[in-house]
Design an enzyme around this catalytic site. Structure first.
Site, mmCIF file in Angstrom:
data_model
loop_
_atom_site.group_PDB
_atom_site.id
_atom_site.type_symbol
_atom_site.label_atom_id
_atom_site.label_comp_id
_atom_site.label_asym_id
_atom_site.label_seq_id
_atom_site.Cartn_x
_atom_site.Cartn_y
_atom_site.Cartn_z
ATOM 1 C CD GLU A 91 -2.726 -1.012 2.846
ATOM 2 O OE1 GLU A 91 -4.579 -1.494 1.974
ATOM 3 O OE2 GLU A 91 -2.616 -0.885 3.701
ATOM 4 C CB CYS A 104 3.093 7.509 2.782
ATOM 5 S SG CYS A 104 3.819 5.892 4.404
ATOM 6 C CB CYS A 111 6.687 -5.237 9.273
ATOM 7 S SG CYS A 111 7.941 -4.241 10.679
ATOM 8 C CB CYS A 115 5.806 -2.557 16.565
ATOM 9 S SG CYS A 115 7.174 -1.492 16.432
ATOM 10 C CB CYS A 118 2.587 -1.866 13.655
ATOM 11 S SG CYS A 118 2.424 -1.238 12.661
ATOM 12 C CB CYS A 335 1.028 6.587 11.183
ATOM 13 S SG CYS A 335 1.426 7.630 10.238
HETATM 14 N N1 SAH Z 1 8.941 1.216 10.261
HETATM 15 C C1 SAH Z 1 9.425 2.563 10.873
HETATM 16 C C2 SAH Z 1 8.023 2.951 9.427
HETATM 17 C C3 SAH Z 1 6.749 2.006 9.667
HETATM 18 S S1 SAH Z 1 5.296 2.807 10.632
HETATM 19 C C4 SAH Z 1 9.246 2.811 11.684
HETATM 20 O O1 SAH Z 1 8.828 1.925 12.803
HETATM 21 O O2 SAH Z 1 9.127 4.074 12.323
HETATM 22 C C5 SAH Z 1 5.276 4.600 10.729
HETATM 23 C C6 SAH Z 1 4.804 5.260 12.109
HETATM 24 O O3 SAH Z 1 4.071 5.085 12.770
HETATM 25 C C7 SAH Z 1 5.925 4.614 13.341
HETATM 26 O O4 SAH Z 1 6.371 5.698 14.429
HETATM 27 C C8 SAH Z 1 5.158 4.109 13.861
HETATM 28 O O5 SAH Z 1 5.412 3.766 14.968
HETATM 29 C C9 SAH Z 1 3.639 4.482 14.142
HETATM 30 N N2 SAH Z 1 2.426 3.615 13.935
HETATM 31 C C10 SAH Z 1 2.549 2.320 14.509
HETATM 32 N N3 SAH Z 1 0.988 1.701 14.519
HETATM 33 C C11 SAH Z 1 0.065 2.846 14.435
HETATM 34 C C12 SAH Z 1 -0.692 3.621 15.203
HETATM 35 N N4 SAH Z 1 -1.618 1.886 15.013
HETATM 36 N N5 SAH Z 1 -0.946 4.361 15.145
HETATM 37 C C13 SAH Z 1 -0.621 5.152 15.220
HETATM 38 N N6 SAH Z 1 0.642 5.128 14.979
HETATM 39 C C14 SAH Z 1 0.753 4.016 14.255
#
Ligand code: SAH
Length: 342
Positions: A91, A104, A111, A115, A118, A335
């Site tokens: 996406e 983006c 991945c 986390c 996410c 995000c």
């Molecule tokens: N792997 C990279 C980029 C992907 S995520 C990273 O970790 O930075 C982009 C951003 O969105 C990151 O800061 C991530 O932690 C955040 N993110 C992930 N899940 C989210 C959610 N459910 N709500 C808000 N931000 C989220």
């Protein structure tokens, strides 16, 4: 016979591929592919007919197929599902800001970082994207915008995947994107977001490509951070902040620390106080991201009051903070809501 895809090759790689043809042919082809967006060798008028026919039988110029498009009700955000040659899909999100259009893009299919908040990591890592595939995501956006008489102003590598776990292809793509014969994009218009792969941040510093670095911090101490982000068990906060500071000092570029606000988990004034403390003295700012709901994840968004308080605390204690304007949540384009779907 499957045709070799020339999209994503650097000029040097094109020269090699087309040898023994003279080097100027590679230059012509690069300009056709990257500057003029030509997809069909028969449209390359500078080439003799025989070459056009030969190239058409041996090569193709392919970016990605659009499998799905979702437009957010905000009128500013569009999400596209792009199909790759092996059936995988990623996406991308196109956003219209007051400072221009940005895309983006994803760096991996799935991945592996795990986390806890996410969506992108729910099914683990399927595979890395190639430099050509990542560049293809950007070209797709660029061509789409051109069709609307607009242009692409910036790129954020914040979609699905951890870009620094796909390091070599990422760097190859960034250098190609920056080349004059390609989009000639300034490194300053490119942001990489990482969950904190410390050795790769150090390596990136030495590449001498001053992209903007965003670090997903999300917690002000190791205990909480490790509970939310498994990567912290490998590279703790102290080493991460040192690498971030070093990146900022070496490149002169302010590092952005992203901080998700998870209701009742990391969003109290005490968390803000500790965050301000660990970032004090750094060339850095904080981007607060109110949690975007992910059905499989057991977290709640913060209250509006908590966001305001957190934001105010940081800004009155020496840390420049902004609140991310979430775009496209109605089409799961915000995000952390991107995921791999085949
Ligand atoms: N792997 C990279 C980029 C992907 S995520 C990273 O970790 O930075 C982009 C951003 O969105 C990151 O800061 C991530 O932690 C955040 N993110 C992930 N899940 C989210 C959610 N459910 N709500 C808000 N931000 C989220």
């Amino acid at each position: 016979m499957t045709k070799k895809n020339l999209f994503g090759l650097t000029l040097t790689e094109l020269e090699k591929e087309l040898a023994p043809l003279p080097k100027f042919r590679a230059k012509q082809i690069a300009a056709q592919i990257y500057k003029h967006g030509v997809k069909n060798f028969n449209d390359m008028n500078e080439l003799p007919k025989t070459l056009r026919a030969e190239f058409s039988s041996r090569y193709e110029i392919k970016i990605a197929d659009v499998l799905k498009r979702l437009d957010s009700g905000d009128g500013l955000t569009k999400k596209f599902l792009l199909g790759l040659s092996d059936g995988a899909a990623v996406e991308i999100v196109l956003m219209k800001h007051d400072y221009g259009n940005s895309v983006c893009i994803s760096s991996q299919v799935g991945c592996q970082m795990g986390c806890k908040f996410c969506a992108s990591t729910l099914k683990g890592l399927e595979r890395n994207l190639t430099a050509a595939e990542m560049l293809g995501e950007i070209f797709f956006a660029e061509e789409f915008l051109r069709g609307e008489s607009q242009k692409l102003d910036s790129v954020v590598i914040m979609g699905t995947g951890e870009p620094l776990m796909n390091y070599d292809e990422l760097i190859k793509m960034l250098r190609l994107l920056h080349e004059d014969y390609c989009l000639g994009m300034s490194y300053r218009k490119i942001t990489i977001s990482t969950c904190g792969v410390v050795p790769a941040i150090k390596k990136l510093r030495d590449e001498k490509i001053p992209v903007t670095l965003s670090v997903s911090l999300h917690a002000p101490d190791d205990n909480l951070r490790s509970a939310l982000m498994p990567v912290n068990s490998a590279f703790n906060l102290k080493s991460l902040l040192a690498a971030g500071d070093d990146y900022a000092q070496s490149t002169g570029r302010r590092v952005t620390y992203e901080y998700i606000l998870l209701g009742g988990v990391n969003d109290t004034e005490e968390h803000a106080r500790r965050l301000a403390k660990i970032l004090s003295g750094q060339l850095a700012n904080v981007n607060l991201i109110p949690f975007n709901p992910v059905v499989e994840r057991n977290f709640s968004p913060p209250t509006k009051a908590a966001v305001k308080k957190f934001f105010h605390f940081l800004n009155t204690h020496g840390i420049g903070a902004t609140i991310r304007k979430e775009m496209g949540a109605d089409v799961n384009a915000a995000c952390g809501q991107l995921r791999a779907r085949s």
